[in-house]
Design a protein around this motif. Sequence first.
Motif, short mmCIF file in Angstrom:
data_model
loop_
_atom_site.label_atom_id
_atom_site.label_comp_id
_atom_site.label_asym_id
_atom_site.label_seq_id
_atom_site.Cartn_x
_atom_site.Cartn_y
_atom_site.Cartn_z
N THR A 241 -4.62 -1.62 6.32
CA THR A 241 -3.54 -2.19 7.13
C THR A 241 -2.14 -1.88 6.59
O THR A 241 -1.25 -1.52 7.35
N LEU A 242 -1.95 -2.03 5.29
CA LEU A 242 -0.61 -1.77 4.74
C LEU A 242 -0.23 -0.30 4.94
O LEU A 242 0.90 0.02 5.32
N GLY A 243 -1.19 0.58 4.69
CA GLY A 243 -0.93 2.01 4.85
C GLY A 243 -0.55 2.36 6.28
O GLY A 243 0.36 3.16 6.53
N ILE A 244 -1.24 1.75 7.23
CA ILE A 244 -0.95 2.02 8.65
C ILE A 244 0.43 1.49 9.00
O ILE A 244 1.21 2.13 9.71
N TYR A 245 0.76 0.32 8.47
CA TYR A 245 2.09 -0.24 8.71
C TYR A 245 3.17 0.73 8.19
O TYR A 245 4.12 1.07 8.90
N MET A 246 2.98 1.19 6.96
CA MET A 246 3.99 2.08 6.37
C MET A 246 4.03 3.43 7.08
O MET A 246 5.11 4.01 7.26
N LEU A 247 2.88 3.91 7.48
CA LEU A 247 2.85 5.17 8.23
C LEU A 247 3.69 5.02 9.52
O LEU A 247 4.47 5.90 9.87
N GLY A 248 3.56 3.87 10.17
CA GLY A 248 4.36 3.62 11.37
C GLY A 248 5.85 3.63 11.06
O GLY A 248 6.66 4.17 11.82
N LEU A 249 6.22 3.06 9.91
CA LEU A 249 7.64 3.06 9.54
C LEU A 249 8.13 4.48 9.25
O LEU A 249 9.26 4.84 9.60
#
Length: 360
Positions: A241-249
């Motif tokens: 989840t954190l990685g996907i959030y950061m990838l979105g950013l």
Amino acid sequence: MSDRIYNFSPGPAVLPEPVIRRTQAALWNFEGSGIGIMEHSHRGPQFVSVLERAEALCRELAGIPDEYRILFLTGGASSQFFMVPMNLLGAGQTADYWNTGVWSAKAIEEARRFGQVHVAATGEPDGFSRLPERASYSSAPVYVHFTSNNTVYGTEFRHEPAVPAGVPLVCDASSDIFSRPIDVSRYGLIYAGAQKNLGPAGVTLVIVRQDLIDAGSHDLPSMLQYRTHAENDSCFNTPPTLGIYMLGLVLEWIRDAGGLAAMAAHNRVKAQVIYDFLDESEFFRGAVQRDDRSLMNVCFRTPSKELDAAFVAAAEQRGLAGLKGHRLAGGMRASIYNAFPREGCDALVAFMKEFERAHR
Ligand SMILES: *Cc1c(COP(=O)(O)O)cnc(C)c1O
């Protein structure tokens, strides 16, 4: 940025400053929810919208057609080395591979476990210092696999290799994804570990055409079938989840900077700063053939191994970190992915000039 140095690491690599700042805040309290981004359920509305936003940004930036699915997986690009053939290469079938360096060789090794592998082109005779000019394909490959940027040796394809009509092209784009515009419709499947151009380690982006998902083997553990992740919108199990959030950013940062064309222009300028100096220097030299030079990983050498080591150590003292080449390639490697700033390339060249004057 004053307490940060120039990080030329090949991966995990430098992230855009606004991405780090926004993540810092979101770790504590995500968008006023009173819960940190890492602590949100992957099935709750907040994370579901994070996931949808990341996917929508991928589609927008790269113009990804509807018949492609976007998956956020774990296991790194290295897991795609086996997932691709596991799903797509049946016993008795043949897949064709371009062998252009360390990562292609690993992909080939894994594919051999599942079916026939035909090495259609290899840069091995040239020590991978240039890309093979052409391939000699087998009679009926189920797919053709290539590595768009060779992170270790510093070569990069300018455009996709031609493939026989109707054969899906599979690409390991881990180290140059979204560094330039891409015509996804030319591919069957594209995969990339996030930690070079897209975000933190731990999430792998897979862009795959629906017919290849459908054609995939059913005789595999659920987690290893693309269809499982496609049917469950990357939430069959708990995704990173954190990685996907950061990838979105990171994708938002790319969009706000002008998208992939702007990234490409910026990356060309950055690489040119270093390559121009390499071309004029009588001390340093580039490690690969000119036409095949990577815009992401600039590999170069001094006249000797001893001076290479001295250069890396002295650069480190100056706040230029991560320049040591891969152990198989030797020399130096400046990794200058999307988020790496132009100023760092200027600082590197200034230091190279100084080192050359002192040691020539
Ligand atoms: C870094 C890299 C890999 C390995 O990625 P992991 O996510 O560590 O498995 C594979 N291919 C290429 C081209 C790379 O640069």
